[in-house]
Design a protein around this motif. Structure first.
Motif, PDB file in Angstrom:
ATOM      1  N   ALA A  85       0.850  -1.188   0.000  1.00 29.62           N
ATOM      2  CA  ALA A  85       0.000   0.000   0.000  1.00 29.62           C
ATOM      3  C   ALA A  85       0.891   1.246   0.000  1.00 29.62           C
ATOM      4  O   ALA A  85       1.129   1.846   1.041  1.00 29.62           O
ATOM      5  N   GLY A  86       1.403   1.614  -1.173  1.00 30.03           N
ATOM      6  CA  GLY A  86       2.283   2.789  -1.257  1.00 30.03           C
ATOM      7  C   GLY A  86       3.588   2.542  -0.529  1.00 30.03           C
ATOM      8  O   GLY A  86       4.274   1.557  -0.786  1.00 30.03           O
ATOM      9  N   ARG A  87       3.918   3.431   0.421  1.00 32.08           N
ATOM     10  CA  ARG A  87       5.160   3.280   1.188  1.00 32.08           C
ATOM     11  C   ARG A  87       5.022   2.243   2.297  1.00 32.08           C
ATOM     12  O   ARG A  87       5.984   1.907   2.955  1.00 32.08           O
ATOM     13  N   ARG A  88       3.803   1.767   2.525  1.00 36.14           N
ATOM     14  CA  ARG A  88       3.563   0.789   3.580  1.00 36.14           C
ATOM     15  C   ARG A  88       3.346  -0.591   2.966  1.00 36.14           C
ATOM     16  O   ARG A  88       2.776  -0.730   1.903  1.00 36.14           O
ATOM     17  N   THR A  89       3.800  -1.585   3.683  1.00 40.61           N
ATOM     18  CA  THR A  89       3.521  -2.971   3.332  1.00 40.61           C
ATOM     19  C   THR A  89       3.028  -3.659   4.591  1.00 40.61           C
ATOM     20  O   THR A  89       3.592  -3.463   5.669  1.00 40.61           O
ATOM     21  N   TYR A  90       1.952  -4.424   4.455  1.00 38.71           N
ATOM     22  CA  TYR A  90       1.399  -5.176   5.584  1.00 38.71           C
ATOM     23  C   TYR A  90       1.649  -6.655   5.338  1.00 38.71           C
ATOM     24  O   TYR A  90       1.374  -7.165   4.257  1.00 38.71           O
ATOM     25  N   PHE A  91       2.169  -7.329   6.351  1.00 42.30           N
ATOM     26  CA  PHE A  91       2.411  -8.763   6.289  1.00 42.30           C
ATOM     27  C   PHE A  91       1.462  -9.438   7.278  1.00 42.30           C
ATOM     28  O   PHE A  91       1.438  -9.087   8.457  1.00 42.30           O
ATOM     29  N   LYS A 121       7.083   0.322   6.975  1.00 44.04           N
ATOM     30  CA  LYS A 121       6.964   1.595   6.272  1.00 44.04           C
ATOM     31  C   LYS A 121       8.361   2.049   5.837  1.00 44.04           C
ATOM     32  O   LYS A 121       9.291   2.067   6.629  1.00 44.04           O
ATOM     33  N   LYS A 122       8.467   2.418   4.553  1.00 44.47           N
ATOM     34  CA  LYS A 122       9.747   2.810   3.982  1.00 44.47           C
ATOM     35  C   LYS A 122       9.970   4.314   4.156  1.00 44.47           C
ATOM     36  O   LYS A 122       9.098   5.121   3.849  1.00 44.47           O
ATOM     37  N   PHE A 123      11.138   4.676   4.651  1.00 41.08           N
ATOM     38  CA  PHE A 123      11.534   6.069   4.806  1.00 41.08           C
ATOM     39  C   PHE A 123      12.789   6.314   3.975  1.00 41.08           C
ATOM     40  O   PHE A 123      13.747   5.552   4.061  1.00 41.08           O
ATOM     41  N   THR A 124      12.751   7.368   3.156  1.00 40.54           N
ATOM     42  CA  THR A 124      13.886   7.702   2.294  1.00 40.54           C
ATOM     43  C   THR A 124      14.616   8.905   2.869  1.00 40.54           C
ATOM     44  O   THR A 124      13.999   9.914   3.203  1.00 40.54           O
ATOM     45  N   GLU A 125      15.933   8.785   2.969  1.00 43.59           N
ATOM     46  CA  GLU A 125      16.778   9.872   3.474  1.00 43.59           C
ATOM     47  C   GLU A 125      17.103  10.841   2.342  1.00 43.59           C
ATOM     48  O   GLU A 125      16.900  10.532   1.169  1.00 43.59           O
ATOM     49  N   GLU A 126      17.610  12.002   2.690  1.00 43.54           N
ATOM     50  CA  GLU A 126      17.963  13.018   1.686  1.00 43.54           C
ATOM     51  C   GLU A 126      19.039  12.521   0.717  1.00 43.54           C
ATOM     52  O   GLU A 126      19.069  12.935  -0.432  1.00 43.54           O
ATOM     53  N   ASP A 127      19.924  11.639   1.182  1.00 34.98           N
ATOM     54  CA  ASP A 127      21.005  11.136   0.331  1.00 34.98           C
ATOM     55  C   ASP A 127      20.550   9.990  -0.573  1.00 34.98           C
ATOM     56  O   ASP A 127      21.349   9.414  -1.303  1.00 34.98           O
ATOM     57  N   PHE A 151      17.597   4.497   2.259  1.00 31.90           N
ATOM     58  CA  PHE A 151      16.299   4.306   2.890  1.00 31.90           C
ATOM     59  C   PHE A 151      16.393   3.299   4.017  1.00 31.90           C
ATOM     60  O   PHE A 151      17.353   2.538   4.126  1.00 31.90           O
ATOM     61  N   HIS A 152      15.399   3.334   4.887  1.00 31.22           N
ATOM     62  CA  HIS A 152      15.282   2.356   5.959  1.00 31.22           C
ATOM     63  C   HIS A 152      13.803   2.056   6.187  1.00 31.22           C
ATOM     64  O   HIS A 152      12.935   2.776   5.695  1.00 31.22           O
ATOM     65  N   PHE A 153      13.533   0.994   6.897  1.00 33.15           N
ATOM     66  CA  PHE A 153      12.163   0.582   7.172  1.00 33.15           C
ATOM     67  C   PHE A 153      11.907   0.624   8.669  1.00 33.15           C
ATOM     68  O   PHE A 153      12.775   0.269   9.455  1.00 33.15           O
ATOM     69  N   LYS A 154      10.710   1.062   9.046  1.00 32.03           N
ATOM     70  CA  LYS A 154      10.257   0.967  10.429  1.00 32.03           C
ATOM     71  C   LYS A 154       9.156  -0.074  10.446  1.00 32.03           C
ATOM     72  O   LYS A 154       8.272  -0.054   9.599  1.00 32.03           O
TER      73      LYS A 154
END
Length: 127
Positions: free
Chosen positions: A19-25, A44-50, A53-56
Motif C-alpha cells: 500500500a504505497g510506502r507501507r507494506t502489511y504482512f 513503512k519505507k523512509f527515504t533519506e535526503e542522500d 532508505f530504511h524501514f520501520k
C-alpha cells in the motif's frame, strides 16, 4: 532441531498487502505447543535526503481467543469510517505530488459544473 526447521515450522501461511510506502504482512505462525496465532506487521519505507532508505516495522500478535472480538471491532470501525467519510482517500490531497482537478471538485451532485457569479465579461474594444 536446526534453526531452518524451526523457521519453517513457525511460518504456516502468509499474505502481503502493498500500500504505497507501507507494506502489511499477515502471517499465521505456530507456538511451541503447535497452536496457531496471527502476526500483522506494518513495514513503512523512509527515504533519506542522500537517497538511502530504511524501514520501520510495527507488529501485532493476535491470538485465537481474541479473534472474534478483534474481527467484530475491526468491522465496526471500518464501517464507521466508510459510512461517515466514504471511500475517497482525502489524505492524497496532502501528498507532495497531488494534482488538483479543478473541474471535478466544482462539480455538483448531478454532475454539472455550476456557473460562477464572479465572472465578468470584458469587451476589449471598450478599452
Amino acid at each position: 532441531m536446526r534453526e531452518n526447521d524451526m523457521l519453517e515450522k513457525e511460518e504456516i501461511f502468509s499474505k502481503v498487502l502493498r500500500a504505497g510506502r507501507r507494506t502489511y504482512f499477515f502471517d499465521v505462525r505456530a507456538t511451541k505447543a503447535d497452536d496457531y496465532y496471527i502476526t500483522i506487521t506494518e513495514s513503512k519505507k523512509f527515504t533519506e535526503e542522500d537517497g538511502s532508505f530504511h524501514f520501520k516495522k510495527h507488529k501485532i500478535y493476535l491470538y485465537k481467543e481474541d479473534f472474534a472480538a478483534f474481527t467484530e471491532i475491526l468491522e465496526e470501525m471500518t464501517s464507521y469510517v466508510l459510512n461517515h467519510k466514504g471511500e475517497e482517500v482525502i489524505s492524497e490531497r496532502h501528498q507532495k505530488d497531488f494534482k488538483k482537478e479543478y473541474a471535478s471538485e466544482r462539480m455538483t451532485a448531478d454532475g454539472s459544473i455550476p456557473e460562477t457569479s464572479s465572472f465578468t465579461d470584458i469587451d476589449f474594444d471598450d478599452i
